[in-house]
Design a protein around this motif. Structure first.
Motif, mmCIF file in Angstrom:
data_model
loop_
_atom_site.group_PDB
_atom_site.id
_atom_site.type_symbol
_atom_site.label_atom_id
_atom_site.label_comp_id
_atom_site.label_asym_id
_atom_site.label_seq_id
_atom_site.Cartn_x
_atom_site.Cartn_y
_atom_site.Cartn_z
ATOM 1 N N ARG A 83 4.069 13.542 7.249
ATOM 2 C CA ARG A 83 4.650 12.141 7.889
ATOM 3 C C ARG A 83 5.122 12.740 9.333
ATOM 4 N N ASP A 155 -0.439 10.629 6.443
ATOM 5 C CA ASP A 155 0.635 9.754 5.847
ATOM 6 C C ASP A 155 1.064 8.899 7.278
ATOM 7 N N ASN A 157 1.678 7.796 10.576
ATOM 8 C CA ASN A 157 1.733 8.480 11.891
ATOM 9 C C ASN A 157 0.785 9.658 11.950
ATOM 10 N N THR A 199 -6.591 4.066 0.311
ATOM 11 C CA THR A 199 -5.445 3.635 -0.173
ATOM 12 C C THR A 199 -5.538 2.032 -0.253
ATOM 13 N N PHE A 228 1.384 -2.914 8.759
ATOM 14 C CA PHE A 228 -0.260 -3.142 9.241
ATOM 15 C C PHE A 228 -0.849 -1.895 9.632
ATOM 16 N N ASN A 230 -2.616 1.935 8.314
ATOM 17 C CA ASN A 230 -3.962 2.286 7.471
ATOM 18 C C ASN A 230 -3.658 1.605 6.100
ATOM 19 N N VAL A 231 -2.631 1.650 5.397
ATOM 20 C CA VAL A 231 -2.977 1.093 3.942
ATOM 21 C C VAL A 231 -2.747 -0.678 4.235
ATOM 22 N N ALA A 252 6.048 -2.866 12.842
ATOM 23 C CA ALA A 252 7.260 -2.358 13.666
ATOM 24 C C ALA A 252 7.563 -3.374 14.669
ATOM 25 N N ALA A 303 4.845 -0.471 4.541
ATOM 26 C CA ALA A 303 5.423 0.045 5.466
ATOM 27 C C ALA A 303 6.229 1.618 5.142
ATOM 28 N N ASN A 326 5.230 3.998 -0.147
ATOM 29 C CA ASN A 326 5.905 4.893 -1.567
ATOM 30 C C ASN A 326 7.218 4.316 -1.342
HETATM 31 P P1 NAD Z 1 0.620 3.893 9.106
HETATM 32 O O1 NAD Z 1 1.559 4.692 10.218
HETATM 33 O O2 NAD Z 1 -0.866 3.890 9.356
HETATM 34 O O3 NAD Z 1 1.328 2.492 9.226
HETATM 35 C C1 NAD Z 1 2.502 2.252 9.069
HETATM 36 C C2 NAD Z 1 2.922 0.549 9.215
HETATM 37 O O4 NAD Z 1 4.167 0.067 9.119
HETATM 38 C C3 NAD Z 1 2.630 0.447 10.876
HETATM 39 O O5 NAD Z 1 2.013 -0.982 10.901
HETATM 40 C C4 NAD Z 1 4.022 0.144 11.370
HETATM 41 O O6 NAD Z 1 4.211 -0.670 12.445
HETATM 42 C C5 NAD Z 1 4.896 -0.396 10.207
HETATM 43 N N1 NAD Z 1 6.107 -0.016 10.320
HETATM 44 C C6 NAD Z 1 6.940 0.764 10.419
HETATM 45 N N2 NAD Z 1 8.147 0.699 10.204
HETATM 46 C C7 NAD Z 1 8.439 -0.553 9.985
HETATM 47 C C8 NAD Z 1 9.408 -1.300 9.796
HETATM 48 N N3 NAD Z 1 10.681 -1.151 9.738
HETATM 49 N N4 NAD Z 1 9.338 -2.722 9.250
HETATM 50 C C9 NAD Z 1 7.995 -3.208 9.303
HETATM 51 N N5 NAD Z 1 6.925 -2.524 9.465
HETATM 52 C C10 NAD Z 1 7.043 -1.219 9.862
HETATM 53 O O7 NAD Z 1 1.173 4.490 7.757
HETATM 54 P P2 NAD Z 1 0.230 4.277 6.296
HETATM 55 O O8 NAD Z 1 -0.474 5.607 6.118
HETATM 56 O O9 NAD Z 1 -0.365 2.887 6.534
HETATM 57 O O10 NAD Z 1 1.495 4.423 5.479
HETATM 58 C C11 NAD Z 1 2.233 3.230 4.970
HETATM 59 C C12 NAD Z 1 3.089 3.476 3.605
HETATM 60 O O11 NAD Z 1 2.039 3.843 2.738
HETATM 61 C C13 NAD Z 1 3.826 4.687 3.609
HETATM 62 O O12 NAD Z 1 4.881 4.415 2.857
HETATM 63 C C14 NAD Z 1 2.936 5.782 3.048
HETATM 64 O O13 NAD Z 1 3.709 7.117 2.509
HETATM 65 C C15 NAD Z 1 2.266 5.081 2.211
HETATM 66 N N6 NAD Z 1 0.835 5.936 1.629
HETATM 67 C C16 NAD Z 1 -0.055 6.174 2.497
HETATM 68 C C17 NAD Z 1 -1.326 6.589 2.159
HETATM 69 C C18 NAD Z 1 -2.405 6.764 3.101
HETATM 70 O O14 NAD Z 1 -3.522 7.441 2.635
HETATM 71 N N7 NAD Z 1 -2.221 7.055 4.539
HETATM 72 C C19 NAD Z 1 -1.447 6.880 0.673
HETATM 73 C C20 NAD Z 1 -0.387 6.623 -0.122
HETATM 74 C C21 NAD Z 1 0.661 5.888 0.209
#
Ligand code: NAD
Length: 425
Positions: A83, A155, A157, A199, A228, A230-231, A252, A303, A326
């Protein structure tokens, strides 16, 4: 009360590591004779903190803090994402590594749990700076990662380009191309079809199956998604494709709603093109409070951790929470949701689609034989549905939440491996 864990970890309310310890405490009474090993789960096997100096484009030098935590390696090499976020701490990385141990074991993947991160806002770096940061971090943690030691993945960013730089740096340092050192790579470098969507797809499958068991259909269901990226983005897209109505989104930049349904695909294109979600046409901007009170059938926090707090758990108006992120729900909020009859599919199951297809990617890299997307999605579907069934069965048998049930299955597997291996020396 959770045991204090490692002494250098802050013991503040809602610290992710404290949350994780509380969850372990809840499972301990259900572990039978394996409870004697439970302390193993309350520690990280290994935590590496590294200094990452980089040359900025303007000629100055900047230092960043990075971490890689290996929580438990009893069942196989470490596995977990990396991350890049300004809020990354050693506490958070340890908790995320602990949840990876549980997730990998709940899905019966042959991995331990690990996680990494850099305390940085990547938006403040140029692309060459981001590349230098990634490469130096990879070099510093190169001591403990490797295809059979610990395999990072994307993960928050981080993405397939970051994984490509990590793979190249590790390969340059070891003198051989090692595609299996990271997953979530570009397809051209041994990445797997379907990994980027995995995911979000797993979140969708978990929601669809649980909704069905609760007696309602995804078609026509009202969905609210926080996050909004990846997940959340992929999950929202799949919900809409299945005939659900996505009525609220938050990232965000803020919160938006549309009672008639948000055009998720157009919103994804808009955000991918650099737009802020709140500026997307066809939605109304709403406040944080209004967002958490939106009426839905399924709420997906996707998020960051600690988003579903006690106050929000009282305000939320939904039947089912499916944790894409998570650790999004605090233990106190978990209890409130339980008392209000709102079901929660926990992160360690709901978002396990990513690591499951990461496992497929690693297997494909080792065998240098690549599967079709249909094959991947089909295997993912089967593994997710079976894991979910086992969790529901265990929850009914022990009369516990789905989270504690997932922990019972996972911790039993991890501690049985611990016991069989015995203590060295
Ligand atoms: P990402 O960076 O692609 O997206 C994160 C999203 O959350 C963005 O839209 C961002 O604007 C938003 N965000 C950030 N801070 C915020 C806030 N304070 N309030 C509202 N929205 C906010 O990340 P991702 O890969 O989608 O991961 C999101 C979550 O899923 C994390 O907890 C990560 O650990 C978990 N996760 C990701 C994966 C994966 O394969 N990418 C797998 C399992 C779990």
């Amino acid at each position: 009360m959770a045991s204090p864990g490692l002494s250098y970890v802050p013991n503040h309310t809602n610290s992710p590591w404290q949350m994780y310890l509380l969850q372990v405490d809840r499972v301990a009474p259900h572990l039978g004779h394996l409870e004697r090993w439970v302390e193993t789960l309350k520690r990280c096997k290994r935590v590496l903190a590294v200094d990452i100096p980089i040359n900025r484009d303007d000629g100055t030098v900047a230092h960043f803090e990075g971490f890689r935590a290996q929580h438990n390696l009893s069942r196989g090499p470490g596995k977990g994402g990396v991350r890049f976020h300004p809020d990354v701490t050693i506490d958070e990385v340890m908790a995320l590594a602990g949840w990876m141990t549980v997730k990998n074991a709940a899905l019966n993947l042959p991995y331990g749990g690990a996680k990494g991160g850099i305390r940085v806002d990547p938006k403040t770096l140029t692309r060459p700076e981001l590349e230098r940061l990634t490469r130096r971090y990879t070099s510093e943690i190169g001591l403990i990662i490797g295809p059979d030691k610990d395999i990072p993945a994307p993960d928050v960013n981080t993405n397939d380009q970051i994984m490509a730089w990590m793979m190249d740096t590790y390969s340059m340092n070891t003198g051989a191309t090692a595609t299996g050192v990271v997953t979530g790579k570009p397809i051209a470098l041994g990445g797997s079809l379907g990994r980027k969507e995995a995911t979000g797809r797993g979140v969708y499958i978990a929601a669809r199956e649980t909704a069905r068991a609760m007696g309602f259909d995804i078609t026509g269901a009202r969905i609210v998604v926080q996050g909004f990226g990846n997940v959340g983005g992929i999950a929202a897209k799949l919900f809409k494709a299945a005939g659900a109505v996505v009525v609220g989104l938050q990232d965000a930049s803020g919160s938006v709603a549309n009672e008639g349904g948000i055009d998720v695909d157009a919103a994804l294109d808009f955000v991918a093109g650099g737009g802020a979600l709140v500026d997307f046409k066809g939605v109304s901007k709403i406040t944080e409070g209004e967002f958490w009170a939106l009426k839905s059938d399924i709420f997906v926090p996707a998020a960051l951790e600690n988003q579903l707090t006690e106050t929000r758990a009282r305000a939320i108006s939904t039947k089912l929470v499916v944790e894409g992120a998570n650790g999004p729900t605090t233990p106190a909020a978990d209890d409130i949701l339980h008392d209000r009859g709102i079901k929660v599919v926990p992160d360690v199951i709901a978002n396990a689609g990513g690591v499951t297809v990461s496992y497929f990617e690693w297997v494909q890299d080792f065998s240098s034989f690549f599967w079709s997307e249909a094959e991947i999605n089909d295997r993912l579907e089967r593994i997710m549905v079976e894991a979910l069934k086992a969790v529901v069965h265990t929850a009914e048998k022990h009369n516990v939440s789905l989270r504690t049930a997932a922990f019972i299955i996972a911790c039993t597997r991890v501690l049985a491996a611990r016991e069989l291996r015995g203590l060295y020396p």
